[in-house]
Scaffold this motif. Sequence first.
Motif, mmCIF file in Angstrom:
data_model
loop_
_atom_site.group_PDB
_atom_site.id
_atom_site.type_symbol
_atom_site.label_atom_id
_atom_site.label_comp_id
_atom_site.label_asym_id
_atom_site.label_seq_id
_atom_site.Cartn_x
_atom_site.Cartn_y
_atom_site.Cartn_z
ATOM 1 N N MET A 1 0.829 -1.176 0.000
ATOM 2 C CA MET A 1 0.000 0.000 0.000
ATOM 3 C C MET A 1 0.879 1.246 0.000
ATOM 4 O O MET A 1 1.950 1.248 0.587
ATOM 5 C CB MET A 1 -0.909 0.039 1.245
ATOM 6 C CG MET A 1 -2.063 -0.931 1.197
ATOM 7 S SD MET A 1 -3.410 -0.562 2.349
ATOM 8 C CE MET A 1 -2.732 -1.035 3.908
ATOM 9 N N THR A 2 0.377 2.295 -0.626
ATOM 10 C CA THR A 2 1.109 3.557 -0.663
ATOM 11 C C THR A 2 0.936 4.289 0.661
ATOM 12 O O THR A 2 0.086 3.935 1.482
ATOM 13 C CB THR A 2 0.594 4.456 -1.806
ATOM 14 O OG1 THR A 2 -0.735 4.859 -1.499
ATOM 15 C CG2 THR A 2 0.640 3.736 -3.141
ATOM 16 N N THR A 3 1.715 5.324 0.844
ATOM 17 C CA THR A 3 1.631 6.118 2.064
ATOM 18 C C THR A 3 0.249 6.745 2.212
ATOM 19 O O THR A 3 -0.307 6.784 3.318
ATOM 20 C CB THR A 3 2.714 7.225 2.046
ATOM 21 O OG1 THR A 3 3.992 6.614 1.851
ATOM 22 C CG2 THR A 3 2.712 8.011 3.334
ATOM 23 N N LEU A 4 -0.306 7.210 1.104
ATOM 24 C CA LEU A 4 -1.652 7.806 1.144
ATOM 25 C C LEU A 4 -2.692 6.774 1.578
ATOM 26 O O LEU A 4 -3.550 7.055 2.425
ATOM 27 C CB LEU A 4 -2.013 8.380 -0.227
ATOM 28 C CG LEU A 4 -3.412 8.982 -0.353
ATOM 29 C CD1 LEU A 4 -3.577 10.157 0.603
ATOM 30 C CD2 LEU A 4 -3.680 9.404 -1.780
ATOM 31 N N GLU A 5 -2.596 5.577 1.024
ATOM 32 C CA GLU A 5 -3.561 4.528 1.377
ATOM 33 C C GLU A 5 -3.430 4.127 2.842
ATOM 34 O O GLU A 5 -4.437 3.937 3.533
ATOM 35 C CB GLU A 5 -3.357 3.309 0.473
ATOM 36 C CG GLU A 5 -3.748 3.560 -0.970
ATOM 37 C CD GLU A 5 -3.260 2.466 -1.901
ATOM 38 O OE1 GLU A 5 -2.258 1.777 -1.567
ATOM 39 O OE2 GLU A 5 -3.878 2.297 -2.958
ATOM 40 N N ILE A 6 -2.207 4.008 3.319
ATOM 41 C CA ILE A 6 -1.979 3.656 4.730
ATOM 42 C C ILE A 6 -2.507 4.758 5.644
ATOM 43 O O ILE A 6 -3.145 4.484 6.659
ATOM 44 C CB ILE A 6 -0.478 3.385 4.989
ATOM 45 C CG1 ILE A 6 -0.058 2.107 4.267
ATOM 46 C CG2 ILE A 6 -0.184 3.295 6.484
ATOM 47 C CD1 ILE A 6 1.436 1.855 4.268
ATOM 48 N N THR A 7 -2.249 6.006 5.257
ATOM 49 C CA THR A 7 -2.730 7.138 6.049
ATOM 50 C C THR A 7 -4.253 7.138 6.111
ATOM 51 O O THR A 7 -4.842 7.323 7.188
ATOM 52 C CB THR A 7 -2.222 8.471 5.451
ATOM 53 O OG1 THR A 7 -0.788 8.438 5.407
ATOM 54 C CG2 THR A 7 -2.681 9.657 6.275
ATOM 55 N N MET A 8 -4.915 6.928 4.973
ATOM 56 C CA MET A 8 -6.379 6.896 4.959
ATOM 57 C C MET A 8 -6.910 5.725 5.783
ATOM 58 O O MET A 8 -7.899 5.870 6.508
ATOM 59 C CB MET A 8 -6.893 6.842 3.526
ATOM 60 C CG MET A 8 -6.677 8.149 2.778
ATOM 61 S SD MET A 8 -7.329 8.127 1.117
ATOM 62 C CE MET A 8 -9.071 8.076 1.442
ATOM 63 N N TYR A 9 -6.268 4.583 5.675
ATOM 64 C CA TYR A 9 -6.671 3.400 6.432
ATOM 65 C C TYR A 9 -6.585 3.677 7.931
ATOM 66 O O TYR A 9 -7.538 3.428 8.683
ATOM 67 C CB TYR A 9 -5.786 2.213 6.044
ATOM 68 C CG TYR A 9 -5.969 1.000 6.907
ATOM 69 C CD1 TYR A 9 -7.071 0.172 6.741
ATOM 70 C CD2 TYR A 9 -5.037 0.678 7.897
ATOM 71 C CE1 TYR A 9 -7.248 -0.954 7.542
ATOM 72 C CE2 TYR A 9 -5.200 -0.435 8.691
ATOM 73 C CZ TYR A 9 -6.311 -1.244 8.523
ATOM 74 O OH TYR A 9 -6.475 -2.344 9.314
ATOM 75 N N GLU A 10 -5.458 4.209 8.368
ATOM 76 C CA GLU A 10 -5.261 4.490 9.800
ATOM 77 C C GLU A 10 -6.202 5.588 10.281
ATOM 78 O O GLU A 10 -6.715 5.523 11.397
ATOM 79 C CB GLU A 10 -3.797 4.869 10.079
ATOM 80 C CG GLU A 10 -2.822 3.736 9.890
ATOM 81 C CD GLU A 10 -3.103 2.542 10.794
ATOM 82 O OE1 GLU A 10 -3.582 2.733 11.936
ATOM 83 O OE2 GLU A 10 -2.843 1.409 10.361
#
Length: 159
Positions: A1-10
């Motif tokens: 996952m990209t940083t953006l996806e991880i950030t949105m997930y968290e």
Amino acid sequence: MTTLEITMYELGRLFLMPVLILILLLFAYAFYALGAFAVAAWQRRRGLAACPLREQLARHGRLDSEELELVILRRLEPLRVVSRTAPMLGLVATMIPLGPALLALGDGDLATVGEQLVVAFAAVILALITASITFWILTVRRRWLLVALKRIEREEAGA
């Protein structure tokens, strides 16, 4: 996952606990409102209930129909807000655990999938029960208040 996806997930995961707490608070409010409604219905049936619109008239003097309608809207607003927001919060509380459940499913961890789905379904059930109770109370109370408004309008027209 990209940083953006991880950030949105968290970021999405951060909202689970506040949403669950809100659902529990709204669930408690729904049963409080149900109790108050039951008392009011019992008082109405026995002829003991005072008209809430008459209380407003006694407190503020003469009010026209539009002002009384605002009083009705103000009285019903908490029920309306709860009956409309509870299902949305239930949906949010359902969707947030689905991400971890899908990740656990991909890893073959069925116990975690089950845990996440239990939270998701319990939250949506409580939210829908909350919405159902408050919507039902809202509907009946609105009828009661509109009947009282019509009665007051007839009395003032005849006076």
